[in-house]
Design a protein around this motif. Structure first.
Motif, short mmCIF file in Angstrom:
data_model
loop_
_atom_site.label_atom_id
_atom_site.label_comp_id
_atom_site.label_asym_id
_atom_site.label_seq_id
_atom_site.Cartn_x
_atom_site.Cartn_y
_atom_site.Cartn_z
N MET A 71 0.82 -1.17 -0.05
CA MET A 71 0.05 0.07 0.04
C MET A 71 0.77 1.28 -0.26
O MET A 71 0.47 2.43 -0.40
CB MET A 71 -1.00 0.03 1.15
N LEU A 72 1.99 1.34 0.75
CA LEU A 72 2.92 2.42 0.57
C LEU A 72 3.42 2.45 -0.98
O LEU A 72 3.48 3.71 -1.47
CB LEU A 72 4.27 2.06 1.41
N VAL A 73 3.79 1.47 -1.52
CA VAL A 73 4.06 1.66 -2.84
C VAL A 73 3.07 2.20 -3.82
O VAL A 73 3.16 2.98 -4.68
CB VAL A 73 4.24 0.10 -3.44
N ALA A 74 1.76 1.89 -3.27
CA ALA A 74 0.54 2.23 -3.98
C ALA A 74 0.28 3.64 -4.00
O ALA A 74 -0.12 4.42 -4.92
CB ALA A 74 -0.84 1.75 -3.87
N TYR A 75 0.34 4.47 -3.06
CA TYR A 75 -0.02 5.64 -2.57
C TYR A 75 1.33 6.91 -2.61
O TYR A 75 0.99 8.08 -2.92
CB TYR A 75 -0.22 6.00 -1.20
N THR A 76 2.57 6.34 -2.28
CA THR A 76 3.48 7.25 -2.42
C THR A 76 3.88 8.11 -3.65
O THR A 76 4.20 9.26 -3.63
CB THR A 76 4.90 6.63 -1.80
N PRO A 77 4.02 7.36 -4.90
CA PRO A 77 4.16 8.27 -6.09
C PRO A 77 3.22 9.28 -6.17
O PRO A 77 3.51 10.37 -6.49
CB PRO A 77 4.12 7.24 -7.20
N ALA A 78 1.92 9.28 -5.79
CA ALA A 78 0.87 10.24 -6.10
C ALA A 78 1.08 11.31 -4.85
O ALA A 78 0.88 12.41 -5.44
CB ALA A 78 -0.45 9.49 -5.81
N PHE A 79 1.44 10.76 -3.80
CA PHE A 79 1.79 11.99 -2.89
C PHE A 79 3.02 12.80 -3.17
O PHE A 79 2.90 13.89 -3.20
CB PHE A 79 2.02 11.26 -1.65
N LEU A 80 3.94 12.29 -3.67
CA LEU A 80 5.32 12.78 -4.32
C LEU A 80 4.81 13.92 -5.45
O LEU A 80 5.20 14.78 -5.54
CB LEU A 80 6.25 11.78 -4.43
N ALA A 81 3.95 13.28 -6.24
CA ALA A 81 3.57 14.07 -7.30
C ALA A 81 2.85 15.41 -6.77
O ALA A 81 2.85 16.49 -7.31
CB ALA A 81 2.61 13.28 -8.26
#
Length: 270
Positions: A71-81
């Motif tokens: 789930m961290l992999v799922a959410y982190t890129p969008a947060f960084l974007a």
């Protein structure tokens, strides 16, 4: 013509961008389709309903993350974007800043829940985690870019951004609270036994966390007031309606004492 005139009171004119137009259609269609698939019993691979009742699965042979890492992999890129957008587009006005802030806060909250609230009892396929991550990342980038394209256009006649802020804050708060209640159903030792949730709106609907998530998505679309944001919000609403329907059906099958008066998503109605 009459319908388009009404819509343009609430939203910015769609930008002359084939990418945004295509992504708007894809976002709505794919999310709504996934919701219908949930109703039909075809669940996402990360769902607790996936492969329910099967004795074996070829998925056991596939590479997996732990549930938390997945789930961290799922959410982190969008947060960084969302964070990166403030550096890439340092100016843009109040609405643009509110939209980027809402998206960044949304995914920060999800990451916070993964780290400190949710309890996980299984893994997630690497392929599934990457697919979800790509979807969230593209959705976030597209929403920010589509808002960027509204710069310099006249504001919609009916300003919804302040109502959107209220809905977003209500949605994110209610979603967090009911996720917290769900986390209390499992012991720290990793109890995998499912129980009927109680407290908050769980006494009226089995998926109040989905109801508040929908309110949050609608809030973001009100802040944005562009075509892609509305397509994304209503697509997600259809998806979560399907998920809530499937969840209620699952609880009814699993618990003989499941109260019939508890609806799926909307108190007293659905």
């Amino acid at each position: 013509m009459w319908l388009s005139e009404i819509l343009l009171r609430f939203i910015y004119p769609p930008p002359p961008s084939l990418f945004i137009s295509a992504m708007s259609a894809i976002s709505f269609a794919s999310s709504a389709s996934a919701g219908f698939q949930e109703i039909k019993g075809k669940h996402m691979k990360y769902s607790k309903f996936f492969n329910v009742g099967s004795l074996s699965s070829t998925a056991d042979n596939k590479a997996k993350f732990s549930g938390r890492i997945g789930m961290l992999v799922a959410y982190t890129p969008a947060f960084l974007a969302g964070l990166a957008s403030f550096a890439l587009f340092p100016y843009g006005g109040l609405r643009f800043s509110l939209l980027r802030s809402a998206l960044t806060i949304h995914f920060f909250k999800r990451i916070f829940e993964v780290l400190f609230v949710h309890k996980y009892s299984g893994g997630m396929e690497v392929e599934t985690a990457i697919t979800i991550s790509t979807s969230y990342f593209l959705s976030t980038v597209t929403m920010i870019y589509s808002q960027y394209l509204t710069q310099g256009l006249p504001e919609p006649l009916i300003d919804l951004k302040y109502a959107g802020i209220s809905l977003f804050l209500l949605g994110i708060s209610g979603n967090f609270y009911h996720h917290f209640l769900l986390s209390k159903l499992r012991s720290q030792g990793g109890d995998k036994q499912y129980k009927i949730p109680q407290g908050g709106l769980f006494n009226l609907v089995i998926c109040p966390h989905y109801l508040f998530e929908i309110l949050g998505f609608i809030g973001v679309s009100f802040i944005s007031q562009n075509l892609y944001a509305f397509c994304n919000a209503f697509g997600m609403a259809f998806y979560l309606m399907g998920r809530s329907f499937a969840t209620r059906r699952w609880y009814q099958a699993k618990f003989d004492d499941f109260p019939e008066n508890i609806k799926a998503l909307i108190p007293y109605i659905f």
